[in-house]
Design a protein around this motif. Sequence first.
Motif, PDB file in Angstrom:
ATOM      1  N   ARG A  72     -16.018  -7.719  20.407  1.00  0.00           N
ATOM      2  CA  ARG A  72     -16.970  -8.750  20.844  1.00  0.00           C
ATOM      3  C   ARG A  72     -18.010  -8.159  21.788  1.00  0.00           C
ATOM      4  NH1 ARG A  72     -17.231 -11.333  25.390  1.00  0.00           N
ATOM      5  NH2 ARG A  72     -15.075 -10.890  26.024  1.00  0.00           N
ATOM      6  N   VAL A  73     -17.560  -7.355  22.730  1.00  0.00           N
ATOM      7  CA  VAL A  73     -18.482  -6.775  23.708  1.00  0.00           C
ATOM      8  C   VAL A  73     -19.388  -5.738  23.051  1.00  0.00           C
ATOM      9  CG1 VAL A  73     -18.654  -5.476  25.868  1.00  0.00           C
ATOM     10  CG2 VAL A  73     -16.873  -7.217  25.595  1.00  0.00           C
ATOM     11  N   ALA A  74     -18.853  -4.966  22.116  1.00  0.00           N
ATOM     12  CA  ALA A  74     -19.658  -3.946  21.430  1.00  0.00           C
ATOM     13  C   ALA A  74     -20.826  -4.576  20.683  1.00  0.00           C
ATOM     14  CB  ALA A  74     -18.790  -3.151  20.468  1.00  0.00           C
ATOM     15  N   ASP A  75     -20.621  -5.794  20.182  1.00  0.00           N
ATOM     16  CA  ASP A  75     -21.676  -6.550  19.500  1.00  0.00           C
ATOM     17  C   ASP A  75     -22.299  -5.735  18.366  1.00  0.00           C
ATOM     18  OD1 ASP A  75     -23.273  -8.754  18.995  1.00  0.00           O
ATOM     19  OD2 ASP A  75     -24.861  -8.099  20.363  1.00  0.00           O
ATOM     20  N   SER A  76     -21.430  -5.173  17.538  1.00  0.00           N
ATOM     21  CA  SER A  76     -21.874  -4.424  16.359  1.00  0.00           C
ATOM     22  C   SER A  76     -21.144  -5.003  15.150  1.00  0.00           C
ATOM     23  CB  SER A  76     -21.558  -2.934  16.521  1.00  0.00           C
ATOM     24  OG  SER A  76     -22.015  -2.200  15.410  1.00  0.00           O
ATOM     25  N   PRO A  77     -21.703  -6.039  14.535  1.00  0.00           N
ATOM     26  CA  PRO A  77     -20.986  -6.774  13.481  1.00  0.00           C
ATOM     27  C   PRO A  77     -20.509  -5.913  12.316  1.00  0.00           C
ATOM     28  CG  PRO A  77     -22.912  -8.003  14.201  1.00  0.00           C
ATOM     29  CD  PRO A  77     -23.005  -6.654  14.846  1.00  0.00           C
ATOM     30  N   LEU A  78     -21.307  -4.938  11.899  1.00  0.00           N
ATOM     31  CA  LEU A  78     -20.900  -4.107  10.769  1.00  0.00           C
ATOM     32  C   LEU A  78     -19.695  -3.254  11.134  1.00  0.00           C
ATOM     33  CD1 LEU A  78     -21.270  -3.057   7.922  1.00  0.00           C
ATOM     34  CD2 LEU A  78     -22.943  -1.401   8.808  1.00  0.00           C
ATOM     35  N   VAL A  79     -19.735  -2.624  12.305  1.00  0.00           N
ATOM     36  CA  VAL A  79     -18.598  -1.816  12.749  1.00  0.00           C
ATOM     37  C   VAL A  79     -17.353  -2.689  12.859  1.00  0.00           C
ATOM     38  CG1 VAL A  79     -17.652  -0.459  14.658  1.00  0.00           C
ATOM     39  CG2 VAL A  79     -20.027  -0.124  13.944  1.00  0.00           C
ATOM     40  N   GLU A  80     -17.508  -3.872  13.431  1.00  0.00           N
ATOM     41  CA  GLU A  80     -16.371  -4.782  13.581  1.00  0.00           C
ATOM     42  C   GLU A  80     -15.798  -5.181  12.226  1.00  0.00           C
ATOM     43  OE1 GLU A  80     -15.258  -9.165  15.499  1.00  0.00           O
ATOM     44  OE2 GLU A  80     -17.270  -8.330  15.733  1.00  0.00           O
ATOM     45  N   LEU A  90       0.821  -1.204   0.000  1.00  0.00           N
ATOM     46  CA  LEU A  90       0.000   0.000   0.000  1.00  0.00           C
ATOM     47  C   LEU A  90       0.859   1.260   0.000  1.00  0.00           C
ATOM     48  CD1 LEU A  90      -2.799  -0.905   2.561  1.00  0.00           C
ATOM     49  CD2 LEU A  90      -2.728  -1.315   0.109  1.00  0.00           C
ATOM     50  N   SER A  91       0.319   2.309  -0.582  1.00  0.00           N
ATOM     51  CA  SER A  91       0.996   3.600  -0.556  1.00  0.00           C
ATOM     52  C   SER A  91       0.842   4.224   0.830  1.00  0.00           C
ATOM     53  CB  SER A  91       0.389   4.535  -1.605  1.00  0.00           C
ATOM     54  OG  SER A  91      -0.937   4.902  -1.234  1.00  0.00           O
ATOM     55  N   ARG A  92       1.676   5.202   1.119  1.00  0.00           N
ATOM     56  CA  ARG A  92       1.563   5.904   2.400  1.00  0.00           C
ATOM     57  C   ARG A  92       0.186   6.553   2.545  1.00  0.00           C
ATOM     58  NH1 ARG A  92       6.745   7.067   4.608  1.00  0.00           N
ATOM     59  NH2 ARG A  92       8.062   5.303   4.044  1.00  0.00           N
ATOM     60  N   GLU A  93      -0.345   7.086   1.452  1.00  0.00           N
ATOM     61  CA  GLU A  93      -1.647   7.747   1.518  1.00  0.00           C
ATOM     62  C   GLU A  93      -2.747   6.736   1.834  1.00  0.00           C
ATOM     63  OE1 GLU A  93      -4.510  10.581   1.690  1.00  0.00           O
ATOM     64  OE2 GLU A  93      -2.326  10.814   1.684  1.00  0.00           O
ATOM     65  N   GLU A  94      -2.666   5.548   1.236  1.00  0.00           N
ATOM     66  CA  GLU A  94      -3.654   4.507   1.537  1.00  0.00           C
ATOM     67  C   GLU A  94      -3.578   4.097   3.002  1.00  0.00           C
ATOM     68  OE1 GLU A  94      -4.485   1.762  -2.301  1.00  0.00           O
ATOM     69  OE2 GLU A  94      -2.386   1.856  -1.690  1.00  0.00           O
ATOM     70  N   LEU A  95      -2.366   3.987   3.522  1.00  0.00           N
ATOM     71  CA  LEU A  95      -2.207   3.643   4.928  1.00  0.00           C
ATOM     72  C   LEU A  95      -2.795   4.726   5.829  1.00  0.00           C
ATOM     73  CD1 LEU A  95       1.413   2.207   4.882  1.00  0.00           C
ATOM     74  CD2 LEU A  95      -0.674   0.933   5.374  1.00  0.00           C
ATOM     75  N   ARG A  96      -2.537   5.987   5.489  1.00  0.00           N
ATOM     76  CA  ARG A  96      -3.073   7.088   6.294  1.00  0.00           C
ATOM     77  C   ARG A  96      -4.597   7.042   6.311  1.00  0.00           C
ATOM     78  NH1 ARG A  96      -5.090  12.223   6.106  1.00  0.00           N
ATOM     79  NH2 ARG A  96      -5.388  12.071   3.855  1.00  0.00           N
ATOM     80  N   GLU A  97      -5.197   6.818   5.150  1.00  0.00           N
ATOM     81  CA  GLU A  97      -6.653   6.755   5.080  1.00  0.00           C
ATOM     82  C   GLU A  97      -7.189   5.575   5.886  1.00  0.00           C
ATOM     83  OE1 GLU A  97      -7.987   6.774   1.067  1.00  0.00           O
ATOM     84  OE2 GLU A  97      -7.084   8.716   0.596  1.00  0.00           O
ATOM     85  N   ALA A  98      -6.480   4.444   5.828  1.00  0.00           N
ATOM     86  CA  ALA A  98      -6.917   3.274   6.587  1.00  0.00           C
ATOM     87  C   ALA A  98      -6.911   3.569   8.083  1.00  0.00           C
ATOM     88  CB  ALA A  98      -6.019   2.076   6.276  1.00  0.00           C
ATOM     89  N   PHE A  99      -5.901   4.290   8.550  1.00  0.00           N
ATOM     90  CA  PHE A  99      -5.849   4.644   9.967  1.00  0.00           C
ATOM     91  C   PHE A  99      -6.960   5.616  10.340  1.00  0.00           C
ATOM     92  CE2 PHE A  99      -1.658   2.745  10.314  1.00  0.00           C
ATOM     93  CZ  PHE A  99      -1.623   2.347  11.637  1.00  0.00           C
ATOM     94  N   LEU A 100      -7.236   6.579   9.477  1.00  0.00           N
ATOM     95  CA  LEU A 100      -8.306   7.530   9.766  1.00  0.00           C
ATOM     96  C   LEU A 100      -9.653   6.814   9.877  1.00  0.00           C
ATOM     97  CD1 LEU A 100      -7.303  10.496   7.421  1.00  0.00           C
ATOM     98  CD2 LEU A 100      -7.158  10.433   9.922  1.00  0.00           C
ATOM     99  N   VAL A 101      -9.883   5.877   8.967  1.00  0.00           N
ATOM    100  CA  VAL A 101     -11.129   5.108   9.005  1.00  0.00           C
ATOM    101  C   VAL A 101     -11.192   4.271  10.273  1.00  0.00           C
ATOM    102  CG1 VAL A 101     -12.397   3.218   7.910  1.00  0.00           C
ATOM    103  CG2 VAL A 101     -11.452   5.056   6.506  1.00  0.00           C
ATOM    104  N   ARG A 102     -10.093   3.581  10.563  1.00  0.00           N
ATOM    105  CA  ARG A 102     -10.110   2.722  11.742  1.00  0.00           C
ATOM    106  C   ARG A 102     -10.252   3.536  13.027  1.00  0.00           C
ATOM    107  NH1 ARG A 102      -5.592  -1.119  14.601  1.00  0.00           N
ATOM    108  NH2 ARG A 102      -7.018  -1.917  16.181  1.00  0.00           N
TER     109      ARG A 102
END
Length: 242
Positions: free
Chosen positions: A151-159, A72-84
């Motif tokens: 697991r505790v959050a029990d929100s499958p889509l978010v997980e 991945l490019s640095r920009e893709e990694l940055r975006e992945a972190f922002l999303v996460r």
Amino acid sequence: MSLESTKADEIALIVEEAIVSGELPPGTVLRQEQLSERFAVSRTPVREALRRLAALGLVSFEPNRGVRVRTLSREELREAFLVRAELESLATELAAPRMTDADLESLERAEADFSRATQALRSRPPDEAERWQRTSDWVRANHGFHDVIYRVADSPLVERLAKSARRSFSGHAVWAPGGSETDALYERNDREHRAIIAALRAGNPGGARTLARDHVLHSYELLVHVLEQRPLNSVTGVVGRN
């Protein structure tokens, strides 16, 4: 479900784990014939498994070059972190009011495992294979901590979305031990886990959410620091070769 579809699921899961743990670093060539031999199947389920991994963004099909674990490019990694960061903080907030004493004990155990893995990683053993193993152990321990919260959050889509984002920056080709400054950043990462536990134990959803978001963004700072010392594409290989 057909037998070939079931085998494709199994192969995709095993290869995904190898990519996420760092056993298969970015740039690794995945040869269909070798995977067929390894799993004792025809190439049909192997091709299907690779297509599924491509849909997850873990591998790419390259004309005349086969299939590679994506770099991945640095920009893709940055975006992945922002999303996460947003998804992780949401999951932590959702988990806060649901946390039982047993859940907190599970989180404490996961943090203890992560703390030990962090110390082992920082010891920088001279043997390269041992360093990679310790880094893979660190990645798994880190995932183990956050998986308790999911697991505790029990929100499958978010997980599901959060785990998809974190796949982008797992593996020993990304995370690696370094010098004293890197050690300090790894130690901060560990301290932040403990702070998140404290907020959850105190029943503070808003505080836990803020800590979780800051933690992920600080992890990006750690990643950038590591990448400045170790280029992302510095480790490549071919499945079946050393």
